[in-house]
Design a protein around this motif. Structure first.
Motif, short mmCIF file in Angstrom:
data_model
loop_
_atom_site.label_atom_id
_atom_site.label_comp_id
_atom_site.label_asym_id
_atom_site.label_seq_id
_atom_site.Cartn_x
_atom_site.Cartn_y
_atom_site.Cartn_z
N LYS A 7 7.70 -28.95 -15.11
CA LYS A 7 9.16 -29.01 -15.23
C LYS A 7 9.69 -27.85 -14.41
O LYS A 7 9.36 -26.69 -14.65
CB LYS A 7 9.61 -28.88 -16.68
CG LYS A 7 11.14 -28.93 -16.83
CD LYS A 7 11.54 -28.96 -18.29
CE LYS A 7 13.04 -28.95 -18.47
NZ LYS A 7 13.75 -30.08 -17.91
N ILE A 8 10.51 -28.18 -13.42
CA ILE A 8 11.07 -27.17 -12.52
C ILE A 8 12.48 -26.81 -12.98
O ILE A 8 13.29 -27.68 -13.27
CB ILE A 8 11.13 -27.73 -11.07
CG1 ILE A 8 9.71 -28.00 -10.56
CG2 ILE A 8 11.87 -26.78 -10.13
CD1 ILE A 8 8.79 -26.82 -10.56
N ILE A 9 12.75 -25.52 -13.03
CA ILE A 9 14.08 -25.02 -13.39
C ILE A 9 14.63 -24.27 -12.17
O ILE A 9 14.20 -23.15 -11.88
CB ILE A 9 14.02 -24.06 -14.61
CG1 ILE A 9 13.23 -24.69 -15.77
CG2 ILE A 9 15.43 -23.65 -15.01
CD1 ILE A 9 13.75 -26.02 -16.23
N PRO A 10 15.55 -24.88 -11.43
CA PRO A 10 16.12 -24.22 -10.26
C PRO A 10 17.04 -23.06 -10.68
O PRO A 10 17.84 -23.20 -11.61
CB PRO A 10 16.94 -25.32 -9.57
CG PRO A 10 16.55 -26.60 -10.24
CD PRO A 10 16.06 -26.25 -11.59
N VAL A 11 16.91 -21.91 -9.98
CA VAL A 11 17.75 -20.75 -10.24
C VAL A 11 18.33 -20.26 -8.91
O VAL A 11 17.58 -19.82 -8.03
CB VAL A 11 16.96 -19.61 -10.93
CG1 VAL A 11 17.86 -18.41 -11.18
CG2 VAL A 11 16.33 -20.09 -12.22
N ASN A 12 19.66 -20.38 -8.80
CA ASN A 12 20.35 -19.92 -7.60
C ASN A 12 21.83 -19.78 -7.96
O ASN A 12 22.48 -20.77 -8.27
CB ASN A 12 20.17 -20.93 -6.45
CG ASN A 12 20.82 -20.48 -5.16
OD1 ASN A 12 21.89 -19.88 -5.16
ND2 ASN A 12 20.17 -20.79 -4.05
N ALA B 62 24.69 -22.77 -9.03
CA ALA B 62 24.76 -22.90 -10.50
C ALA B 62 25.71 -24.02 -10.89
O ALA B 62 26.79 -24.17 -10.32
CB ALA B 62 25.20 -21.59 -11.14
N GLY B 63 25.27 -24.82 -11.86
CA GLY B 63 26.09 -25.92 -12.36
C GLY B 63 25.87 -27.23 -11.62
O GLY B 63 26.32 -28.27 -12.07
N THR B 64 25.16 -27.18 -10.50
CA THR B 64 24.84 -28.41 -9.77
C THR B 64 23.44 -28.87 -10.19
O THR B 64 22.85 -28.30 -11.11
CB THR B 64 24.89 -28.18 -8.24
OG1 THR B 64 23.86 -27.27 -7.86
CG2 THR B 64 26.24 -27.63 -7.80
N ASP C 82 20.37 -17.08 -17.88
CA ASP C 82 21.16 -18.24 -18.31
C ASP C 82 20.29 -19.38 -18.84
O ASP C 82 20.83 -20.33 -19.42
CB ASP C 82 21.99 -18.77 -17.13
CG ASP C 82 23.01 -17.76 -16.63
OD1 ASP C 82 23.44 -16.90 -17.42
OD2 ASP C 82 23.35 -17.83 -15.42
N ILE C 83 18.99 -19.32 -18.64
CA ILE C 83 18.11 -20.40 -19.06
C ILE C 83 17.92 -20.32 -20.57
O ILE C 83 17.40 -19.32 -21.08
CB ILE C 83 16.75 -20.34 -18.33
CG1 ILE C 83 16.96 -20.42 -16.82
CG2 ILE C 83 15.82 -21.45 -18.81
CD1 ILE C 83 15.72 -20.14 -15.99
N PRO C 84 18.31 -21.38 -21.32
CA PRO C 84 18.31 -21.29 -22.78
C PRO C 84 16.99 -21.70 -23.46
O PRO C 84 16.98 -21.99 -24.64
CB PRO C 84 19.43 -22.27 -23.16
CG PRO C 84 19.37 -23.32 -22.10
CD PRO C 84 18.98 -22.60 -20.84
N PHE C 85 15.90 -21.72 -22.71
CA PHE C 85 14.61 -22.11 -23.29
C PHE C 85 13.49 -21.33 -22.59
O PHE C 85 13.72 -20.66 -21.59
CB PHE C 85 14.38 -23.63 -23.18
CG PHE C 85 14.68 -24.19 -21.83
CD1 PHE C 85 13.75 -24.13 -20.81
CD2 PHE C 85 15.92 -24.77 -21.56
CE1 PHE C 85 14.02 -24.62 -19.55
CE2 PHE C 85 16.20 -25.27 -20.30
CZ PHE C 85 15.26 -25.19 -19.29
N HIS C 86 12.30 -21.45 -23.15
CA HIS C 86 11.14 -20.70 -22.64
C HIS C 86 10.71 -21.19 -21.26
O HIS C 86 10.67 -22.39 -21.00
CB HIS C 86 9.97 -20.81 -23.61
CG HIS C 86 8.75 -20.10 -23.14
ND1 HIS C 86 8.62 -18.73 -23.21
CD2 HIS C 86 7.61 -20.56 -22.56
CE1 HIS C 86 7.46 -18.39 -22.70
NE2 HIS C 86 6.82 -19.47 -22.30
N VAL C 87 10.37 -20.24 -20.40
CA VAL C 87 9.82 -20.52 -19.08
C VAL C 87 8.43 -19.89 -19.01
O VAL C 87 8.25 -18.73 -19.42
CB VAL C 87 10.74 -19.92 -17.98
CG1 VAL C 87 10.09 -20.02 -16.62
CG2 VAL C 87 12.09 -20.62 -18.00
#
Length: 147
Positions: free
Chosen positions: A49-54, A58-60, A73-78
């Motif tokens: 599962k990829i979580i983009p961070v930029n 943000a918001g896209t 801002d990520i509300p779960f474990h990475v």
């Protein structure tokens, strides 16, 4: 004197990849020909599962996932934070990283920072990989052949 970072053993790195399910990609580009985008897409194709961070995106959405402005801002474990920011920005990412419960700090090939390492180790965060390409390590790990 130049800074030389000592990565964990190859076995440990493969263990990180085997255990991980979620990878935040800090500095991902929306441009599909950029390494950050290509590597994130390849990891996603291989089941992560990829979580983009930029912050600029943000918001896209990228790769079908919500883009976050910051690690904070990520509300779960990475599991792994894979970083595509220039070396001079790694300390800033490390400062955010230590405020999360993410497991592994991973700076892509060509990237390393003594300051980032010092910040992480001072916070007791010792699972650090620098100057290694996560896609290459995944290919060498043999994990893709198990599916």
């Amino acid at each position: 004197m130049t800074y030389e970072f000592q990565n964990p053993s190859q076995e440990t790195i493969f263990g990180y990849l085997k255990k991980a399910k979620t990878i935040a990609v800090v500095g991902i580009s929306a441009k599909t020909d950029r390494s950050s985008h290509l590597i994130a897409a390849a990891l996603q194709k291989n089941g992560y599962k990829i979580i983009p961070v930029n912050p600029l995106l943000a918001g896209t959405e990228l790769l079908g996932e919500q883009v976050y402005g910051s690690l904070l801002d990520i509300p779960f474990h990475v599991d792994i934070v894979d970083i595509f920011r220039r070396s001079e920005f790694l300390a800033d990412v490390a400062r955010d990283f230590i405020q999360t419960d993410a497991d592994i700090f991973w700076a892509q090939q060509g990237l390393q920072s003594e300051e980032a390492e010092q910040i992480l180790r001072a916070a007791g965060r010792n699972d650090i990989v620098q100057n290694r390409c996560i896609k290459i390590e995944y290919a060498y790990s043999g994990l893709g052949r198990e599916n």
